[in-house]
Design an enzyme around this catalytic site. Structure first.
Site, short mmCIF file in Angstrom:
data_model
loop_
_atom_site.label_atom_id
_atom_site.label_comp_id
_atom_site.label_asym_id
_atom_site.label_seq_id
_atom_site.Cartn_x
_atom_site.Cartn_y
_atom_site.Cartn_z
CG ASP A 248 -36.02 52.68 15.50
OD1 ASP A 248 -35.99 53.88 15.83
OD2 ASP A 248 -35.78 51.74 16.29
CE LYS B 2 -30.65 39.90 5.34
NZ LYS B 2 -29.19 40.10 5.23
CE1 TYR C 92 -40.16 49.55 15.14
CE2 TYR C 92 -41.21 50.96 16.74
CZ TYR C 92 -40.07 50.50 16.13
OH TYR C 92 -38.84 50.99 16.52
CG ASP D 157 -30.98 56.02 16.61
OD1 ASP D 157 -31.99 56.65 16.26
OD2 ASP D 157 -30.71 55.77 17.81
CG ASP E 15 -26.96 42.73 4.97
OD1 ASP E 15 -27.57 43.19 3.98
OD2 ASP E 15 -26.57 41.55 5.03
C1 IPM Z 1 -37.95 56.69 17.53
C2 IPM Z 1 -37.98 55.94 18.83
C3 IPM Z 1 -39.33 55.23 18.95
C4 IPM Z 1 -39.43 54.26 17.81
C5 IPM Z 1 -39.58 54.52 20.28
C6 IPM Z 1 -39.29 55.41 21.45
C7 IPM Z 1 -40.98 54.01 20.36
O1 IPM Z 1 -36.92 55.06 18.91
O2 IPM Z 1 -38.78 57.57 17.33
O3 IPM Z 1 -37.07 56.38 16.71
O4 IPM Z 1 -38.92 53.15 17.91
O5 IPM Z 1 -40.02 54.62 16.79
MN MN Z 2 -35.50 55.24 17.24
#
Ligand code: IPM
Ligand code: MN
Length: 320
Positions: A223, A166, A119, A227, A199
């Site tokens: 990130d 990694k 990022y 999820d 991984d």
């Molecule tokens: C998160 C989101 C953000 C990120 C995006 C929307 C910029 O996916 O907070 O996980 O990638 O950090």
């Molecule tokens: Mn995210």
């Protein structure tokens, strides 16, 4: 000072529904909290040309913390637009993104580095657009402070920490992250520390996430894994997060996005925003109230109506 001032940023899409829901829960707690609203997001950008106007930054700076809904992120470049959540993380140097995943027997915390890595923003096209290059920036300083934050979290939990990287392929960037993390953790003999390639970490999480306690990793890996971890515990409906740094101001946000497909229908699950509000309460020192909100929210199913789920949570809150 008595009491705290909280800036509420709905942002886009379902942010406009879940943040007001979280505010109602906070108001039901009878704490010395006051609220102010501020604008940010893609809608704000379309109206004003700035996704995070100076007035919003000023309001945030003047408050104790920020509860943020969601910002729509376009899939391709829009001139002048950069995600306001990324800008807030940078502006307040909120280097630690804490992402708990709780449910289905899993209780883990991902500690995601929040300021650099992939990022970095250092991305460009060459060869007339035929080659795209990204500079992944890893510094010893950021690796050190995120690992320290993760160690402190682990000390308050089950005292296990997994360093995720990694380094077998990304020898310099992940190599530096790994070396730094191992050095920092060596000063915490009370923690059980191990390391996993990212991984392998994904595989093990999907196979059985229950043994995991705290995971520390770089920005994009965190990130993605957060999820994944949310998916293991019932989806994004319960995924909350805290962006914190070394100062007082933090930004608390559900992991989910603006969900334009269901926005405006009154059906969004408010629980991730409410759990983010609980993280905010913890941060401001209201640990008892945070625990109450958390217990009730995890125990309340989402009925498909934002208003009904919120009302159910408020009704179930034990009185102090
Ligand atoms: C998160 C989101 C953000 C990120 C995006 C929307 C910029 O996916 O907070 O996980 O990638 O950090
Ligand atoms: Mn995210």
């Amino acid at each position: 000072m008595s009491g705290h001032l909280i800036t509420l940023i709905n942002g886009d899409g379902i942010g406009k529904e879940v943040i007001p829901a979280a505010r109602r829960v906070l108001e039901a707690l009878d704490l010395p909290l006051t609220f102010q609203d501020a604008d940010a997001g893609f809608g704000t950008f379309e109206r004003s040309g700035d996704a995070l106007p100076p007035e919003t930054i000023r309001l945030c700076e003047a408050s104790d913390s920020i509860l943020f809904g969601a910002a729509q992120s376009p899939l391709s470049k829009v001139a002048g637009y950069r995600s306001p959540i990324l800008r807030l993380r940078q502006h307040f140097d909120l280097f630690a993104n804490l992402r708990p995943a709780v449910g289905n027997g899993v209780d883990l915390l991902i500690v995601r580095e929040n300021t650099e890595g992939m990022y970095s923003g250092r991305e460009r096209l060459e060869d007339g657009g035929a080659t795209a290059i990204l500079e992944r920036v890893i510094t010893a300083r950021a690796s050190e402070r995120i690992t320290r934050a993760a160690c402190e979290q682990a000390q308050r939990r089950r005292r296990k920490l997994t360093i995720v990287h990694k380094a077998n392929v990304l020898k310099e960037t992940c190599g530096l992250f790994r070396q730094t993390a191992l050095m920092v953790t060596s000063a915490y003999p009370d923690l059980a520390v191990d390391e996993l390639l990212v991984d392998t970490a994904a595989l093990k999480l999907v196979q059985d996430a229950r043994p995991f306690d705290v995971l520390v990793t770089t920005n994009l890996f965190g990130d993605i894994l957060s999820d994944l971890a949310a998916g293991l515990t019932g989806g994004l409906g319960l995924a909350a997060s805290a962006n914190v740094g070394s100062g007082q101001i933090g930004v608390f946000e559900p992991v989910h996005g603006s969900a334009p497909d269901i926005a405006g229908q009154g059906t969004a699950d408010p629980r991730a925003a409410i759990l983010s509000a609980a993280l905010l309460l913890d941060h401001l020192g209201y640990a008892d109230q945070a625990a109450r909100v958390r217990a009730v929210t995890y125990a309340t199913p989402h009925t498909g109506s934002t208003a009904a789920t919120t009302a159910g949570i408020i009704a179930a809150l034990p009185t102090a």
